[in-house]
Design an enzyme around this catalytic site. Structure first.
Site, PDB file in Angstrom:
ATOM      1  N   ASP A  14       0.839  -1.196   0.000  1.00 15.04           N
ATOM      2  CA  ASP A  14       0.000   0.000   0.000  1.00 15.04           C
ATOM      3  C   ASP A  14       0.877   1.252   0.000  1.00 15.04           C
ATOM      4  O   ASP A  14       1.827   1.361   0.790  1.00 15.04           O
ATOM      5  CB  ASP A  14      -0.899   0.014   1.248  1.00 15.04           C
ATOM      6  CG  ASP A  14      -2.029  -1.001   1.140  1.00 15.04           C
ATOM      7  OD1 ASP A  14      -2.171  -1.631   0.064  1.00 15.04           O
ATOM      8  OD2 ASP A  14      -2.773  -1.168   2.127  1.00 15.04           O
ATOM      9  N   ASN A 184     -19.500  -4.839   2.614  1.00 14.79           N
ATOM     10  CA  ASN A 184     -19.844  -3.590   3.290  1.00 14.79           C
ATOM     11  C   ASN A 184     -21.076  -3.019   2.583  1.00 14.79           C
ATOM     12  O   ASN A 184     -21.597  -3.603   1.630  1.00 14.79           O
ATOM     13  CB  ASN A 184     -18.653  -2.621   3.361  1.00 14.79           C
ATOM     14  CG  ASN A 184     -18.217  -2.118   1.990  1.00 14.79           C
ATOM     15  OD1 ASN A 184     -18.967  -2.173   1.011  1.00 14.79           O
ATOM     16  ND2 ASN A 184     -16.993  -1.619   1.904  1.00 14.79           N
ATOM     17  N   THR A 215     -21.262  -4.809   6.863  1.00 13.07           N
ATOM     18  CA  THR A 215     -20.566  -3.830   7.712  1.00 13.07           C
ATOM     19  C   THR A 215     -20.951  -2.417   7.263  1.00 13.07           C
ATOM     20  O   THR A 215     -21.100  -2.152   6.063  1.00 13.07           O
ATOM     21  CB  THR A 215     -19.031  -4.034   7.659  1.00 13.07           C
ATOM     22  OG1 THR A 215     -18.596  -3.938   6.308  1.00 13.07           O
ATOM     23  CG2 THR A 215     -18.642  -5.390   8.210  1.00 13.07           C
ATOM     24  N   GLY A 217     -19.520   0.709   8.522  1.00 12.88           N
ATOM     25  CA  GLY A 217     -18.609   1.768   8.977  1.00 12.88           C
ATOM     26  C   GLY A 217     -18.931   2.197  10.395  1.00 12.88           C
ATOM     27  O   GLY A 217     -19.151   1.361  11.287  1.00 12.88           O
ATOM     28  N   GLY A 220     -21.656   0.574  12.598  1.00 13.55           N
ATOM     29  CA  GLY A 220     -21.578  -0.796  13.104  1.00 13.55           C
ATOM     30  C   GLY A 220     -21.836  -1.813  12.014  1.00 13.55           C
ATOM     31  O   GLY A 220     -21.254  -1.741  10.934  1.00 13.55           O
ATOM     32  N   ASP A 247     -11.215  -5.149   6.552  1.00 13.52           N
ATOM     33  CA  ASP A 247     -10.390  -6.369   6.642  1.00 13.52           C
ATOM     34  C   ASP A 247     -10.129  -6.736   8.099  1.00 13.52           C
ATOM     35  O   ASP A 247     -10.070  -7.926   8.444  1.00 13.52           O
ATOM     36  CB  ASP A 247      -9.055  -6.158   5.913  1.00 13.52           C
ATOM     37  CG  ASP A 247      -9.262  -5.808   4.458  1.00 13.52           C
ATOM     38  OD1 ASP A 247     -10.255  -6.302   3.874  1.00 13.52           O
ATOM     39  OD2 ASP A 247      -8.469  -5.027   3.909  1.00 13.52           O
ATOM     40  N   SER A 277      -8.937   0.207  14.468  1.00 11.78           N
ATOM     41  CA  SER A 277      -8.015   0.425  13.347  1.00 11.78           C
ATOM     42  C   SER A 277      -8.206   1.796  12.696  1.00 11.78           C
ATOM     43  O   SER A 277      -7.264   2.364  12.154  1.00 11.78           O
ATOM     44  CB  SER A 277      -8.155  -0.686  12.298  1.00 11.78           C
ATOM     45  OG  SER A 277      -9.267  -0.456  11.476  1.00 11.78           O
ATOM     46  N   LYS A 280      -6.020   4.914  13.785  1.00 10.26           N
ATOM     47  CA  LYS A 280      -4.581   4.996  13.483  1.00 10.26           C
ATOM     48  C   LYS A 280      -4.360   5.028  11.978  1.00 10.26           C
ATOM     49  O   LYS A 280      -5.160   4.481  11.220  1.00 10.26           O
ATOM     50  CB  LYS A 280      -3.868   3.762  14.063  1.00 10.26           C
ATOM     51  CG  LYS A 280      -3.774   3.799  15.580  1.00 10.26           C
ATOM     52  CD  LYS A 280      -3.428   2.455  16.164  1.00 10.26           C
ATOM     53  CE  LYS A 280      -4.628   1.832  16.813  1.00 10.26           C
ATOM     54  NZ  LYS A 280      -4.463   0.448  17.162  1.00 10.26           N
TER      55      LYS A 280
HETATM   56  O1  RIB Z   1      -9.109  -3.076   2.161  1.00 12.29           O
HETATM   57  C1  RIB Z   1      -7.948  -2.309   2.090  1.00 12.29           C
HETATM   58  C2  RIB Z   1      -7.010  -2.918   1.106  1.00 12.29           C
HETATM   59  O2  RIB Z   1      -7.564  -2.836  -0.189  1.00 12.29           O
HETATM   60  C3  RIB Z   1      -5.673  -2.242   1.001  1.00 12.29           C
HETATM   61  O3  RIB Z   1      -4.726  -2.832   1.847  1.00 12.29           O
HETATM   62  C4  RIB Z   1      -5.322  -2.346  -0.478  1.00 12.29           C
HETATM   63  O4  RIB Z   1      -4.151  -3.027  -0.727  1.00 12.29           O
HETATM   64  C5  RIB Z   1      -6.527  -3.035  -1.111  1.00 12.29           C
HETATM   65  O5  RIB Z   1      -6.340  -4.389  -1.220  1.00 12.29           O
END
Ligand code: RIB
Length: 289
Positions: A14, A184, A215, A217, A220, A247, A277, A280
């Site tokens: 990323d 989502n 999901t 956001g 909830g 994720d 998550s 951050k």
């Molecule tokens: O869900 C976020 C992810 O989507 C990122 O890490 C990016 O690499 C894409 O796969």
């Protein structure tokens, strides 16, 4: 004994730019900061489950570039077994990402090696790993590979979790072999073609004939059971970066299911990890204290 989870999916690098204002067409803007890190929906979910303490195996495909060794080391550091990672000539997956001042992201995935993962090799790996409790998949690898591994898993009594991201219509074969379907809100609307609301969620779940969690956001998530929807709320927090939050949810949920937690315990753990998550910056880096 630790629960055994296998993720068959993507791994990306990323490249995240944090900007006050997303540029318009033809416009150049200055960003606030930049961060490179480990991502890919499959890898993120595996790392979250690994950090929680599951025995996690990652089956993904990396290129022959500088990112390969870094990615493998990162998996190892985060408790994810790398013995079944496939390597091909060429580039690993990368994802340029823009995050605005509200923490919302825009992601472009260049799949590279992710598109070259071999289904037969993945199935051979699942056979060698054996005694898998939960198999997790997403849509950043070819659909036929997902179909093959989900069919194998379902035939062998493994609980399967499908996170249909980025949004795409799952085939009937894939759905028949899915125990849990976790999109989502945006993915729900793209896949079902209808606005997300309770009634549409119920009709969608009836058509799918599988467990569904959507999901939502900061709102909830929604879970369908016995033809009724249960809403789960999450803590309100200051959002810095939403990248990888979905994720985190899926990874923590798979860990919880594999550990035989009940549904509301599993969903609450997943929401807690996803919510933490977003406070951050970074993708996998936001899963740690
Ligand atoms: O869900 C976020 C992810 O989507 C990122 O890490 C990016 O690499 C894409 O796969």
């Amino acid at each position: 004994m630790k629960p055994k989870i296998c993720v068959v999916g993507s791994a990306n690098i990323d490249q995240i730019s944090y900007v006050d204002k997303i540029p318009n067409d033809g416009e150049t803007v200055f960003g606030d900061s930049y961060q490179m890190g480990f991502g890919g929906k499959g890898a993120n979910q595996a790392v979250m489950a690994g950090l929680l303490g599951a025995e996690v195996y990652m089956i993904c495909c990396l290129g022959s570039d500088v990112y390969k060794d870094m990615t493998i080391d990162n998996f190892k550091i985060n408790g994810v077994a790398t013995d079944y990672i496939q390597i091909v000539e060429g580039s690993s997956g990368v994802a340029p990402i823009w995050v605005d001042k509200t923490g919302q992201n825009r992601i472009i995935v260049i799949p590279g090696a992710n598109n070259l993962i071999s289904g037969p090799k993945a199935i051979d790996s699942l056979k060698i790993i054996g005694n898998i409790d939960v198999l997790v998949g997403q849509f950043e690898i070819p659909m036929e590979v997902n179909e093959a591994v989900f069919s194998y898993a379902f035939e062998n009594g493994i609980t399967t979790i499908l996170n249909p991201a980025p949004a795409d219509k799952p085939s009937d074969t894939l759905l028949e072999n899915t125990s849990w379907f976790i999109p989502n809100e945006v993915e729900f609307e793209e896949i079902y073609g209808k606005t997300f609301n309770e009634q549409n969620l119920l009709s969608f779940a009836r058509e799918l004939q599988t467990n569904v969690v959507v999901t939502l956001g900061e709102k909830g998530c929604a879970y369908v059971e016995d033809n009724s929807v249960t809403m789960f709320e999450t803590e309100s927090v200051k959002t810095l970066d939403t990248t990888g939050a979905g994720d985190a949810f899926v990874g923590a949920f798979s860990y919880a299911l594999a550990n035989n937690l009940n549904i509301s315990e599993s969903i609450n753990l997943a929401l807690e990890k996803a919510t933490d998550s977003v406070t951050k910056k970074g993708t996998q880096s936001s899963y740690k204290d």
